[in-house]
Scaffold this motif. Sequence first.
Motif, PDB file in Angstrom:
ATOM      1  N   LYS A 205       0.813  -1.263   0.120  1.00  0.00           N
ATOM      2  CA  LYS A 205       0.012  -0.159  -0.099  1.00  0.00           C
ATOM      3  C   LYS A 205       0.991   0.979  -0.145  1.00  0.00           C
TER       4      LYS A 205
ATOM      5  N   TYR B 142     -13.194  15.450   3.324  1.00  0.00           N
ATOM      6  CA  TYR B 142     -14.339  15.727   3.950  1.00  0.00           C
ATOM      7  C   TYR B 142     -14.227  16.709   5.150  1.00  0.00           C
ATOM      8  N   PHE B 143     -13.270  16.362   5.879  1.00  0.00           N
ATOM      9  CA  PHE B 143     -13.302  17.494   7.222  1.00  0.00           C
ATOM     10  C   PHE B 143     -12.979  18.798   6.519  1.00  0.00           C
TER      11      PHE B 143
ATOM     12  N   LEU C  39     -13.337  21.877   8.814  1.00  0.00           N
ATOM     13  CA  LEU C  39     -13.172  21.266  10.322  1.00  0.00           C
ATOM     14  C   LEU C  39     -11.522  21.172  10.533  1.00  0.00           C
ATOM     15  N   LEU C  40     -10.943  21.247   9.310  1.00  0.00           N
ATOM     16  CA  LEU C  40      -9.330  21.072   9.601  1.00  0.00           C
ATOM     17  C   LEU C  40      -8.633  22.486   9.635  1.00  0.00           C
TER      18      LEU C  40
ATOM     19  N   THR D 193      -6.266  12.076   1.696  1.00  0.00           N
ATOM     20  CA  THR D 193      -7.244  11.092   1.834  1.00  0.00           C
ATOM     21  C   THR D 193      -8.607  11.635   1.549  1.00  0.00           C
ATOM     22  N   ALA D 194      -9.448  10.563   1.602  1.00  0.00           N
ATOM     23  CA  ALA D 194     -10.963  11.042   1.358  1.00  0.00           C
ATOM     24  C   ALA D 194     -11.475  11.562   2.681  1.00  0.00           C
ATOM     25  N   THR D 195     -10.967  11.064   3.894  1.00  0.00           N
ATOM     26  CA  THR D 195     -11.311  11.684   5.230  1.00  0.00           C
ATOM     27  C   THR D 195     -10.917  12.926   5.372  1.00  0.00           C
ATOM     28  N   GLU D 196      -9.858  13.478   4.930  1.00  0.00           N
ATOM     29  CA  GLU D 196      -9.253  14.688   4.836  1.00  0.00           C
ATOM     30  C   GLU D 196      -9.938  15.481   4.219  1.00  0.00           C
TER      31      GLU D 196
ATOM     32  N   ALA E  86       1.696  14.611  -0.695  1.00  0.00           N
ATOM     33  CA  ALA E  86       0.946  13.549  -0.679  1.00  0.00           C
ATOM     34  C   ALA E  86      -0.540  13.928  -0.911  1.00  0.00           C
TER      35      ALA E  86
ATOM     36  N   ARG F 161      -1.616  22.367   6.152  1.00  0.00           N
ATOM     37  CA  ARG F 161      -1.315  21.004   6.057  1.00  0.00           C
ATOM     38  C   ARG F 161      -0.001  20.799   5.859  1.00  0.00           C
ATOM     39  N   LYS F 162       0.769  19.761   6.426  1.00  0.00           N
ATOM     40  CA  LYS F 162       2.267  19.843   6.526  1.00  0.00           C
ATOM     41  C   LYS F 162       2.828  19.564   5.102  1.00  0.00           C
ATOM     42  N   ASP F 163       2.314  18.552   4.398  1.00  0.00           N
ATOM     43  CA  ASP F 163       2.970  17.955   3.262  1.00  0.00           C
ATOM     44  C   ASP F 163       1.989  18.156   1.985  1.00  0.00           C
TER      45      ASP F 163
END
Lengths: 524, 164
Positions: A33, A451-452, A457-458, A446-449, A443, A438-440
């Motif tokens: 992965k 959404y938030f 929310l982030l 992700t889907a989660t990121e 990359a 965001r640090k980087d």
Amino acid sequence: MNIKGKRYTRRDIIKGLATVPVAGALAYGLWRKSRYDRYRSGRLSKELNMSEPVSFEPPKTRGGDPLRIGLIGYGIRGEQLLRAAGFAHPELLQSWKEYAAMDSQDKRYSDFLEQDDLNIVVKGVCELFDVRLERASVASSNVGREGLNGKMGEPAKRYGDYRDLLAADDIDAVIIASPDHWHARMVIDAARAGKHVYVEKGLSRTLEEVYAIRKAVKESGIVFQLGHQGRQTESYVKAREAIDKKILGKISLVEVCTNRNSPNGAWVYDIDPRGNEQTIDWRRFEEPCEIKHPFSPERFFRWRCWWDYGTGLSGDLLTHEYDAINQILGMGIPESAVSSGGVYFYKEKEHYVKEVREVPDVWNAVLEYPDRDLTLLYSATLSNNRDRDKVIMGHDASMEVGSNLSIYACPESTRYKQQIESGLIRPEVPIYSYIPGRKDVDAVATATEQYFAGRGLLYTYRNGRRFDTTHLHIAEWIDAIREGKQTSCNIDQAFEEGITAAMATIAYKENRKVYWDRDKEEVV
Amino acid sequence: MNRPTFKNTQLTVLVILRVAIGWHFLYEGFVKLLNPNWTAIGYLVDSRGLFSGLFQNMATHPGLLDVIDFLNIWGLILIGMGLMLGIFSKAATYAGMVLLLFYYCSHPPLLGVEYAMPSEGNYLIVNKNLILFLSLWILALFPTSHIIGLDRLIFNRNEKTMQE
């Protein structure tokens, strides 16, 4: 078998280690992965070649003598600007403190305290409504940034006429937050008096004023900033980089929007019951108007609703969107503009006192840039607050810009055809996202990121500090004055904004297509 | 100590359950560890229900958030290892239950409560965290690591018992 004094049978060893191979399988899966993720990110970031996140400047220490500021206009926006500069009324801060004590999520007071100290003093305030003038004066003296009974400094001198404020020797720079029909006179007079200017958008009420303002500012050499705080938005900087690297391919359509759905959002503000002919200098308020009206608290407090004082959605909100796109694409003044709309919602009895508004509450403008093969579409309603991001549409990808930024490849893209076929790029997943803080960036988010982040929310905090773009925008102007530098929304940017808004306004009011003659710098 | 004795099929199912939950924890932990951008902030801010204030507060203290991120990642990894390899399984099982209780309390699937992150199923009161919590409870009551797992080598045998 003996291990450290313990003795095991073969059965013990087999049963003890029976599940270790499963751990091996997981390790192998994980390796596969992460190799795939690295490959995908690596291939994509090589393809897109975007740079590192915008570096976040640490708070500055601003030494030397304090800069002496005057404030003209202490309405809703004037109060916000003074606060963003570091001065808030003790009553307001007291209430914020009390809210924070009841609800630890209420960060308004702590955010205010964390704003950089700009090393300025407010020497003069000017306002036509006595109640606000008094409040402005008190706010300007709240040097302790505390609630009631806090440390107070010397209150700013109160002025009823801005010309007296501009004549004062103890003022270096002015923040202008008057209604739009006053902007031109105030900016021009301030420039002539050698005072640096921060003026709220829209730049002016009429086309002629735009030229006059530019002339006065250029001749004086003052440091000028137009109040488009969006200039401080991190994601716009990344958006510009993506455009410069041609990630979107050929861009032919840009869509920007305003959606609001409240009386406040539609400029139907509260009418202060203390406002009357004794407390409001109505004659001075209407001084620049060609046609004088009888005293009207409704017009005074809700001036944005009438053409005599402002330009409605055009100068108020199209300008923010236009300036954001001008910052990203640098496309300047359009070759032509058309616009249409109407008063479709705010015409019912509950929406006005005596006079129905003149400026539309639903309004759309189309700005054409044939030299760039590009159309900029602006669509606005004040009676629905659906969330519509700015979208820049290119042949190869679309970019959605809000406080975050996402780029999606087009399924029919030419540039990404191969990568789409190979599965490296999926059109429904962003090929690039920029989430401030965001640090980087390399990359893939992700889907989660996603959404938030999409729901804010982030990263509402950066280095533990929530960012207020208005504060950053004023700070940039103050620093530019101190260091003799240019501001990001300087007079050239302001000129483009002013002409564009004026073209769109004229198109609506005269119901015709309006053209810009680039060589003669004339609207025809 | 009285330990339950199992039939072979019972033992097999319990071990498979333990390893499967361990896998789940371990993978969640490693994915977070390998993503430099991962942080619990979004999840915590999105908390709802009775304890939402507590979880949202955790998110707003940057220092505390770093600690929480660290504990969550390494908690997941160590619990996952413990269950999968059967090493210090008892501690891992109870720690896993505590972690799941936190997840459940921060995002209870209550009527009318919506979360930013859409779930892949439909849940009311009972969700996967609760089922996992109950499954770990079973594993706590029917431990297997002293039979299948490294705990067999660590705790079961000493010179005394070998001389039986």
